[in-house]
Design a protein around this motif. Structure first.
Motif, PDB file in Angstrom:
ATOM      1  N   THR A 172       0.625  -1.183  -0.104  1.00  0.00           N
ATOM      2  CA  THR A 172       0.088   0.054   0.058  1.00  0.00           C
ATOM      3  C   THR A 172       0.864   1.328  -0.049  1.00  0.00           C
ATOM      4  OG1 THR A 172      -1.830   1.087   1.122  1.00  0.00           O
ATOM      5  CG2 THR A 172      -0.120   0.088   2.593  1.00  0.00           C
ATOM      6  N   ASN A 173       2.063   1.188   0.520  1.00  0.00           N
ATOM      7  CA  ASN A 173       2.955   2.485   0.727  1.00  0.00           C
ATOM      8  C   ASN A 173       3.450   2.732  -0.826  1.00  0.00           C
ATOM      9  OD1 ASN A 173       2.846   3.340   3.576  1.00  0.00           O
ATOM     10  ND2 ASN A 173       3.759   1.143   3.680  1.00  0.00           N
ATOM     11  N   LEU A 180       4.122   5.769  -5.665  1.00  0.00           N
ATOM     12  CA  LEU A 180       4.048   5.963  -7.324  1.00  0.00           C
ATOM     13  C   LEU A 180       3.005   6.437  -7.922  1.00  0.00           C
ATOM     14  CD1 LEU A 180       5.527   2.414  -8.094  1.00  0.00           C
ATOM     15  CD2 LEU A 180       6.963   4.503  -7.570  1.00  0.00           C
ATOM     16  N   THR A 181       1.595   6.279  -7.311  1.00  0.00           N
ATOM     17  CA  THR A 181       0.508   6.979  -7.822  1.00  0.00           C
ATOM     18  C   THR A 181       0.744   8.586  -7.680  1.00  0.00           C
ATOM     19  OG1 THR A 181      -0.932   5.156  -6.996  1.00  0.00           O
ATOM     20  CG2 THR A 181      -2.093   7.410  -7.129  1.00  0.00           C
ATOM     21  N   ARG A 182       1.272   9.008  -6.555  1.00  0.00           N
ATOM     22  CA  ARG A 182       1.372  10.392  -6.435  1.00  0.00           C
ATOM     23  C   ARG A 182       2.604  10.870  -7.416  1.00  0.00           C
ATOM     24  NH1 ARG A 182       0.498  10.698   0.085  1.00  0.00           N
ATOM     25  NH2 ARG A 182      -1.586  10.735  -0.242  1.00  0.00           N
ATOM     26  N   VAL A 183       3.575  10.253  -7.280  1.00  0.00           N
ATOM     27  CA  VAL A 183       4.738  10.836  -7.936  1.00  0.00           C
ATOM     28  C   VAL A 183       4.734  10.651  -9.386  1.00  0.00           C
ATOM     29  CG1 VAL A 183       7.432  10.617  -8.353  1.00  0.00           C
ATOM     30  CG2 VAL A 183       6.225  10.401  -5.944  1.00  0.00           C
ATOM     31  N   VAL A 231      -1.758  -1.081 -15.220  1.00  0.00           N
ATOM     32  CA  VAL A 231      -0.635  -0.166 -15.760  1.00  0.00           C
ATOM     33  C   VAL A 231       0.185   0.205 -14.458  1.00  0.00           C
ATOM     34  CG1 VAL A 231      -0.739   2.352 -16.066  1.00  0.00           C
ATOM     35  CG2 VAL A 231      -2.322   0.921 -17.414  1.00  0.00           C
ATOM     36  N   GLU A 232      -0.369  -0.071 -13.279  1.00  0.00           N
ATOM     37  CA  GLU A 232       0.236   0.394 -11.971  1.00  0.00           C
ATOM     38  C   GLU A 232       1.514  -0.765 -12.016  1.00  0.00           C
ATOM     39  OE1 GLU A 232      -2.580  -0.027  -8.967  1.00  0.00           O
ATOM     40  OE2 GLU A 232      -0.993   0.965  -7.536  1.00  0.00           O
ATOM     41  N   ARG A 233       1.263  -2.119 -12.098  1.00  0.00           N
ATOM     42  CA  ARG A 233       2.370  -3.047 -12.193  1.00  0.00           C
ATOM     43  C   ARG A 233       3.316  -2.625 -13.192  1.00  0.00           C
ATOM     44  NH1 ARG A 233       3.309  -7.437  -9.316  1.00  0.00           N
ATOM     45  NH2 ARG A 233       1.485  -7.161  -8.218  1.00  0.00           N
ATOM     46  N   ASP A 234       2.923  -2.382 -14.291  1.00  0.00           N
ATOM     47  CA  ASP A 234       3.784  -2.003 -15.260  1.00  0.00           C
ATOM     48  C   ASP A 234       4.780  -0.973 -15.080  1.00  0.00           C
ATOM     49  OD1 ASP A 234       2.906  -4.168 -16.768  1.00  0.00           O
ATOM     50  OD2 ASP A 234       1.552  -2.695 -18.322  1.00  0.00           O
ATOM     51  N   VAL A 235       4.151   0.048 -14.297  1.00  0.00           N
ATOM     52  CA  VAL A 235       4.902   1.385 -13.887  1.00  0.00           C
ATOM     53  C   VAL A 235       5.919   0.801 -12.884  1.00  0.00           C
ATOM     54  CG1 VAL A 235       4.833   3.659 -12.596  1.00  0.00           C
ATOM     55  CG2 VAL A 235       3.318   3.078 -14.491  1.00  0.00           C
ATOM     56  N   ALA A 236       5.485   0.157 -11.998  1.00  0.00           N
ATOM     57  CA  ALA A 236       6.358  -0.546 -10.818  1.00  0.00           C
ATOM     58  C   ALA A 236       7.513  -1.078 -11.412  1.00  0.00           C
ATOM     59  CB  ALA A 236       5.548  -1.122  -9.916  1.00  0.00           C
ATOM     60  N   THR A 237       7.197  -2.131 -12.231  1.00  0.00           N
ATOM     61  CA  THR A 237       8.339  -2.948 -13.095  1.00  0.00           C
ATOM     62  C   THR A 237       9.052  -2.039 -13.601  1.00  0.00           C
ATOM     63  OG1 THR A 237       6.521  -4.757 -13.307  1.00  0.00           O
ATOM     64  CG2 THR A 237       8.574  -4.745 -14.430  1.00  0.00           C
ATOM     65  N   SER A 238       8.615  -1.000 -14.464  1.00  0.00           N
ATOM     66  CA  SER A 238       9.804  -0.189 -15.219  1.00  0.00           C
ATOM     67  C   SER A 238      10.542   0.742 -14.281  1.00  0.00           C
ATOM     68  CB  SER A 238       8.949   0.623 -16.413  1.00  0.00           C
ATOM     69  OG  SER A 238       8.340   1.825 -15.405  1.00  0.00           O
ATOM     70  N   LEU A 239      10.217   0.976 -13.064  1.00  0.00           N
ATOM     71  CA  LEU A 239      10.918   1.287 -12.378  1.00  0.00           C
ATOM     72  C   LEU A 239      12.111   0.871 -11.448  1.00  0.00           C
ATOM     73  CD1 LEU A 239       8.466   4.373 -10.894  1.00  0.00           C
ATOM     74  CD2 LEU A 239      10.297   4.598 -12.552  1.00  0.00           C
ATOM     75  N   LEU A 240      11.773  -0.646 -11.399  1.00  0.00           N
ATOM     76  CA  LEU A 240      12.678  -1.291 -10.670  1.00  0.00           C
ATOM     77  C   LEU A 240      14.030  -1.462 -11.182  1.00  0.00           C
ATOM     78  CD1 LEU A 240      12.145  -3.165  -8.310  1.00  0.00           C
ATOM     79  CD2 LEU A 240      11.964  -5.159  -9.707  1.00  0.00           C
ATOM     80  N   PRO A 241      14.967  -0.961 -10.488  1.00  0.00           N
ATOM     81  CA  PRO A 241      16.599  -1.095 -10.840  1.00  0.00           C
ATOM     82  C   PRO A 241      16.755  -2.484 -11.260  1.00  0.00           C
ATOM     83  CG  PRO A 241      16.224   0.146  -8.878  1.00  0.00           C
ATOM     84  CD  PRO A 241      14.882  -0.528  -9.038  1.00  0.00           C
ATOM     85  N   GLU A 289       9.388   2.589   2.791  1.00  0.00           N
ATOM     86  CA  GLU A 289       9.581   3.448   3.883  1.00  0.00           C
ATOM     87  C   GLU A 289       9.054   5.016   3.592  1.00  0.00           C
ATOM     88  OE1 GLU A 289      10.433   2.300   6.709  1.00  0.00           O
ATOM     89  OE2 GLU A 289      11.862   3.413   7.640  1.00  0.00           O
ATOM     90  N   LEU A 290       9.355   5.459   2.396  1.00  0.00           N
ATOM     91  CA  LEU A 290       8.911   6.900   2.022  1.00  0.00           C
ATOM     92  C   LEU A 290       7.535   7.042   2.262  1.00  0.00           C
ATOM     93  CD1 LEU A 290       9.772   9.565   0.986  1.00  0.00           C
ATOM     94  CD2 LEU A 290       9.480   8.821  -1.402  1.00  0.00           C
ATOM     95  N   GLY A 291       6.554   5.890   1.803  1.00  0.00           N
ATOM     96  CA  GLY A 291       5.197   5.966   1.820  1.00  0.00           C
ATOM     97  C   GLY A 291       4.937   5.856   3.421  1.00  0.00           C
ATOM     98  N   ALA A 292       5.693   5.092   4.155  1.00  0.00           N
ATOM     99  CA  ALA A 292       5.269   5.069   5.705  1.00  0.00           C
ATOM    100  C   ALA A 292       5.748   6.326   6.599  1.00  0.00           C
ATOM    101  CB  ALA A 292       5.751   3.731   6.284  1.00  0.00           C
TER     102      ALA A 292
END
Length: 299
Positions: free
Chosen positions: A142-143, A148-151, A165-175, A190-193
């Motif tokens: 949830t964090n 990611l939703t905000r940024v 789409v959300e999962r795709d965004v997260a995947t594309s940002l994964l180092p 941690e940033l979300g928390a």
DNA sequence: CATGCGTGGCA
DNA sequence: TTGCCAAGCAT
């Protein structure tokens, strides 16, 4: 192409985490995979502050999956205390049994093996593989979803369910590098928390405020489908909670009369007791005439 | 995919 | 005060 957005985002979040990460017992080099796993189960829908003391006593008593697996399930439920959702205690116990039987007592490192364990879904499997073993996985809790939703998307809060789409965004940002990906996962959480919180985000203290689409858009309010609230007073959930509280604080079995006193509505009480027995959270203690006289945690 | 499942702190 | 929310999972 090497877009400035992701790398600037990564650097800002990772640097921030380096300075602001909480020193939690399931983090750091001395934490075992089992410690991480126990923390993940306890943190499912329960705040860190309430998990901390129980996590400590739990690991003191059961330092390994095998130690827990050797105990009755009722002991796990009792030790779970008031963390809530006591079926998690049952599932953690069942997972420990599975680890003892199928994995030689060692918490498995692979996502697929973890996912096959009771009580382990996509989030928990990814989290354990990532945090305990340094593997590269999208960790969507949830964090992270909120950050990611905000940024990236510019909305205040994510939709009720994870979208493609959300999962795709997260995947594309994964180092790409596994170790960096694992740190990225815990850092965004941690940033979300701590900063990008649900109700009153501390944008002044946010390392990525300058990159945030939600901020840039003027903080538009959430306009998605209504978010599901949780009724409490008078619900089965409250009834079950009250009965389980009695069972936890009672040494031995709880006489039916005490349960009746704790929840006077007979039909609902019966339904909840039947549900708790079906879930394996309680066992019925009967007479020779097959009449239920009391209930107890499974021993 | 919507729902049920505990508990307590906080605005 | 009363919702809302907190590192989800199983069905």
């Amino acid at each position: 192409m090497d877009a400035p957005f992701p790398s600037a985002l990564h650097a800002a979040v990772l640097d921030w985490y380096d300075d602001h990460a909480r020193d939690l017992p399931w983090r750091g080099v001395e934490a075992t995979a089992w410690s991480v796993m126990v923390s993940e189960f306890m943190l499912q829908q329960t705040p860190v502050a309430r998990v901390l003391p129980v996590h400590g006593t739990w690991l003191e008593r059961w330092p390994t999956p095998t130690a827990l697996a050797a105990e009755p399930t009722g002991e796990a439920v009792r030790m779970w205390g008031r963390l809530g959702y006591p079926r998690r205690a049952l599932r953690l116990h069942a997972a420990a049994v599975a680890i003892a039987e199928r994995h030689g007592g060692e918490v498995p490192a692979s996502y697929d093996d973890l996912l096959a364990l009771p009580g382990v879904g996509d989030y928990t499997a990814s989290a354990i593989a990532s945090f305990a073993f340094g593997e590269r996985h999208v960790v969507l809790d949830t964090n992270v979803r909120r950050v990611l939703t905000r940024v990236v998307s510019g909305a205040e809060l994510p939709s009720p369910a994870v979208t493609r789409v959300e999962r795709d965004v997260a995947t594309s940002l994964l180092p790409v590098d596994p170790a960096t990906a694992a740190t990225w996962a815990v850092a965004t959480m941690e940033l979300g928390a701590l900063v990008c919180t649900a109700r009153q985000p501390s944008c002044d203290a946010c390392p990525v405020a300058g990159l945030c689409a939600w901020r840039r858009a003027g903080f538009p309010a959430y306009d998605g489908p209504p978010r599901r609230g949780q009724a409490w007073a008078g619900t089965d959930r409250q009834c079950r909670g009250r009965i389980m509280a009695l069972a936890r604080e009672t040494d031995g079995s709880v006489p039916l009369g005490r349960i009746e006193g704790a929840w006077p509505v007979a039909e609902q009480r019966q339904r909840c007791l039947a549900g708790l027995v079906a879930d394996g959270l309680l066992v019925a203690i009967g007479s020779e005439l097959d009449e239920v006289l009391a209930y107890a945690l499974p021993s």
